[in-house]
Scaffold this motif. Structure first.
Motif, PDB file in Angstrom:
ATOM      1  N   ALA A  12      -1.081 -76.030   5.848  1.00  0.00           N
ATOM      2  CA  ALA A  12      -0.725 -75.513   7.249  1.00  0.00           C
ATOM      3  C   ALA A  12      -0.143 -76.618   9.292  1.00  0.00           C
ATOM      4  O   ALA A  12       0.195 -76.485   9.697  1.00  0.00           O
ATOM      5  CB  ALA A  12      -2.108 -74.714   7.869  1.00  0.00           C
ATOM      6  N   LEU A  13      -0.508 -77.621   8.384  1.00  0.00           N
ATOM      7  CA  LEU A  13       0.093 -78.907   9.212  1.00  0.00           C
ATOM      8  C   LEU A  13       1.138 -79.366   9.138  1.00  0.00           C
ATOM      9  O   LEU A  13       1.434 -79.483  10.469  1.00  0.00           O
ATOM     10  CB  LEU A  13      -1.174 -79.533   9.355  1.00  0.00           C
ATOM     11  N   SER A  14       0.882 -79.947   7.911  1.00  0.00           N
ATOM     12  CA  SER A  14       2.277 -81.098   7.163  1.00  0.00           C
ATOM     13  C   SER A  14       3.042 -80.298   6.498  1.00  0.00           C
ATOM     14  O   SER A  14       2.897 -80.109   4.909  1.00  0.00           O
ATOM     15  CB  SER A  14       2.150 -81.711   7.260  1.00  0.00           C
ATOM     16  N   PRO A  15       3.892 -78.814   6.890  1.00  0.00           N
ATOM     17  CA  PRO A  15       4.471 -78.175   6.082  1.00  0.00           C
ATOM     18  C   PRO A  15       5.156 -78.641   4.450  1.00  0.00           C
ATOM     19  O   PRO A  15       5.201 -78.336   4.076  1.00  0.00           O
ATOM     20  CB  PRO A  15       5.315 -76.569   6.503  1.00  0.00           C
ATOM     21  N   GLY A  16       6.121 -79.421   5.272  1.00  0.00           N
ATOM     22  CA  GLY A  16       6.916 -79.740   4.211  1.00  0.00           C
ATOM     23  C   GLY A  16       7.669 -78.523   3.220  1.00  0.00           C
ATOM     24  O   GLY A  16       8.252 -77.778   3.866  1.00  0.00           O
ATOM     25  N   ARG A  17       8.221 -78.980   2.406  1.00  0.00           N
ATOM     26  CA  ARG A  17       8.999 -77.951   0.858  1.00  0.00           C
ATOM     27  C   ARG A  17       8.153 -76.983   0.537  1.00  0.00           C
ATOM     28  O   ARG A  17       9.205 -75.671   0.939  1.00  0.00           O
ATOM     29  CB  ARG A  17      10.277 -78.981   0.204  1.00  0.00           C
ATOM     30  N   THR A  18       7.042 -77.004   0.613  1.00  0.00           N
ATOM     31  CA  THR A  18       6.295 -76.127   0.044  1.00  0.00           C
ATOM     32  C   THR A  18       6.635 -75.234   1.151  1.00  0.00           C
ATOM     33  O   THR A  18       6.970 -73.877   1.200  1.00  0.00           O
ATOM     34  CB  THR A  18       4.699 -76.476  -0.139  1.00  0.00           C
TER      35      THR A  18
END
Length: 155
Positions: A18-24
């Motif tokens: 939720a804070l560091s979404p990245g590729r997902t």
């Protein structure tokens, strides 16, 4: 001809997505943009378990932060999607007609297994969400029968 809504299996991963979404998170964002907005969402999360099917019926479920030891910013996130008591009642009826001992569940908000992916897919939080409990002690055939009972939701 009306298009059927998809049935999806999404792993919610760590709450910190939720804070560091990245590729997902990027995948969830794209998925939400690429699909037509559903009228409502029925979600089964591994964070809501019961010995029989429980269906959330609250019209305004809270955002549950059902984890500990994470950055403060994660606890500040809200996903104020509405519930849908009428749809929840229909889900309970379909499950009962299929022989399940389904019951309404009140005062239960949306856990992070639900709101973490949905806040990427549907960031406006304007689509009603109903949760259905998971029965971890039951075999795959049981869960398949639940899916078959709820198949009309796709239409």
């Amino acid at each position: 001809m009306m298009m059927r809504c998809p049935t999806l299996f999404l792993s919610h991963g760590m709450p910190t997505i939720a804070l560091s979404p990245g590729r997902t998170g990027a995948f969830w964002d794209r998925l939400g943009r690429d699909m037509a907005d559903p009228r409502a969402i029925v979600c089964i999360s591994a964070h809501l378990e019961g010995t029989h099917p429980l269906v959330t019926v609250d019209p305004h479920p809270d955002t549950i932060h059902d984890f500990s030891g994470f950055p403060r910013a994660l606890y500040d996130i809200q996903y104020p999607a509405p519930g849908d008591p009428e749809l929840a009642g229909q889900v309970i009826d379909w499950l009962k007609m299929a022989g399940f001992h389904a019951k309404p569940l009140t005062n239960r908000g949306l856990d992070h297994g639900v709101w973490v992916p949905l806040r990427h897919m549907f960031p406006l939080a304007d689509i009603p969400v109903v949760q259905l409990s998971l029965q971890t002690g039951e075999p795959p055939e049981y869960h398949l029968a639940i899916g078959q009972a709820m198949a009309p939701l796709r239409d």
